[in-house]
Design an enzyme around this catalytic site. Structure first.
Site, short mmCIF file in Angstrom:
data_model
loop_
_atom_site.label_atom_id
_atom_site.label_comp_id
_atom_site.label_asym_id
_atom_site.label_seq_id
_atom_site.Cartn_x
_atom_site.Cartn_y
_atom_site.Cartn_z
N TYR A 50 -16.91 -32.90 -25.02
CA TYR A 50 -16.83 -31.55 -25.59
C TYR A 50 -16.64 -30.51 -24.49
O TYR A 50 -15.77 -29.64 -24.59
CB TYR A 50 -18.10 -31.27 -26.39
CG TYR A 50 -18.08 -29.98 -27.17
CD1 TYR A 50 -17.42 -29.89 -28.39
CD2 TYR A 50 -18.73 -28.85 -26.69
CE1 TYR A 50 -17.42 -28.71 -29.11
CE2 TYR A 50 -18.73 -27.66 -27.40
CZ TYR A 50 -18.08 -27.60 -28.61
OH TYR A 50 -18.07 -26.43 -29.33
N SER A 81 -16.48 -22.18 -26.67
CA SER A 81 -17.91 -22.36 -26.47
C SER A 81 -18.29 -21.93 -25.07
O SER A 81 -17.48 -22.04 -24.14
CB SER A 81 -18.30 -23.83 -26.68
OG SER A 81 -19.62 -24.07 -26.24
#
Length: 302
Positions: A188, A175
């Site tokens: 995350y 990501s």
């Protein structure tokens, strides 16, 4: 010895110019795509979201076999049936990649039932979606076990055989938050930054391993259930990526043996800005773009 070092020193800038020119030419004239017809692909988190779209895209491109790993049998079964309807052999195994013993056990089962894996796609991930002080300790550990350590276990399980065969590819669906963190997703962002470092090190470590390569994909916010409720301030300027687009570009990157892929290309600007702007300016960019508060409406996967 001195002349040898001097020659290497003079040759180095020439090599850099050649590689930059070569990369520029490849942007205009893309290289021939790798044939996938003999490849066995394993996708973690393959039952839904980007994982399901990855399975579809690999099937469209004619891979030999697709193996899906995940924790929810209903989703795995649905995706497996869909891939089989497309004419590609597909199998699924229930596996929590955060559980080391389970990964090694299921990897052995895959080799015995299906054969050697030549493309491993580490896609499985979870997000807790809370600040540090609001986060449950077990939830924080779960994110690190699945998003980061899971890649250690899957790669250790399948990479040795790839090295023996001199044929393999390790893929990581990462990501852009690995490079630019946001509040409200500390679990995350941390796990993805660790995962990125893992892939950087692995990619360099494979330079002297013929036939075995690695690809890391760093997409912007993608419209999947996992980040349901996340809101960007200017969605018309920064629209969320479609999961099918991420899947298509990921498989193309594998076929072109591209080491790192940022999606969309504008994310390169973000990397440059982080390198040159002072922290105060970066904070104002976060506030203006809405990334500072984008997780306030986060709901996640229900």
């Amino acid at each position: 010895m001195m002349w040898k070092w001097l020659g290497a020193l003079l040759l180095f800038p020439v090599q850099m110019v050649y590689l930059v020119v070569k990369a520029a030419v490849c942007l205009v004239l893309p290289p021939k795509l790798r044939d996938l017809s003999r490849e066995n692909v394993l996708v973690t988190g393959g039952g839904r979201g980007i994982g399901r779209h990855l399975a579809r895209e690999f099937a469209r491109r004619g891979v030999k076999k697709i193996i899906l790993w995940g924790r929810t049998e209903k989703c795995l079964k649905e995706t497996t049936e869909e891939i089989r309807m497309m004419g590609t052999e597909c199998h699924y195994f229930i596996c929590d990649v955060g559980n080391r013993e389970e990964v090694y056990r299921q990897a052995k089962a895959v080799r015995e039932k299906v054969g050697d894996i030549t493309i491993l796609v580490n896609n499985a991930a979870v997000v807790h979606g809370k600040s540090l002080m609001d986060s449950d300790d077990d939830a924080l550990l779960k994110s690190q076990h699945i998003n980061t350590l899971g890649q250690f276990w899957t790669t250790k399980a399948f990479l040795p055989r790839m090295l023996e065969l001199q044929n393999g590819h390790i893929v990581c669906l990462n990501s852009v938050l690995a490079l630019s963190a946001i509040p409200g997703a500390i679990d995350y962002c941390t796990s993805k930054a660790s995962s990125f470092a893992f892939m950087e090190s692995l990619t360099l470590g494979l330079l002297d391993c013929p036939g075995v390569n690695a690809t890391t994909v760093l997409p912007f916010h993608t419209s999947t259930e996992m980040f349901q409720g996340m809101r960007i301030r200017f969605p018309s300027l920064f629209p969320p990526l479609k999961p099918e687009t991420v899947a298509r570009r990921t498989v193309e990157a594998v076929q072109m043996n591209q080491a790192f892929l940022l999606l969309p290309w504008t994310m390169h600007v973000l990397v440059i800005l982080k390198s040159i702007l002072p922290q105060a300016a970066l904070e104002e960019i976060h506030k203006f773009s809405g990334s500072y508060t984008c997780m306030n409406t986060f709901k996640g996967r229900t």
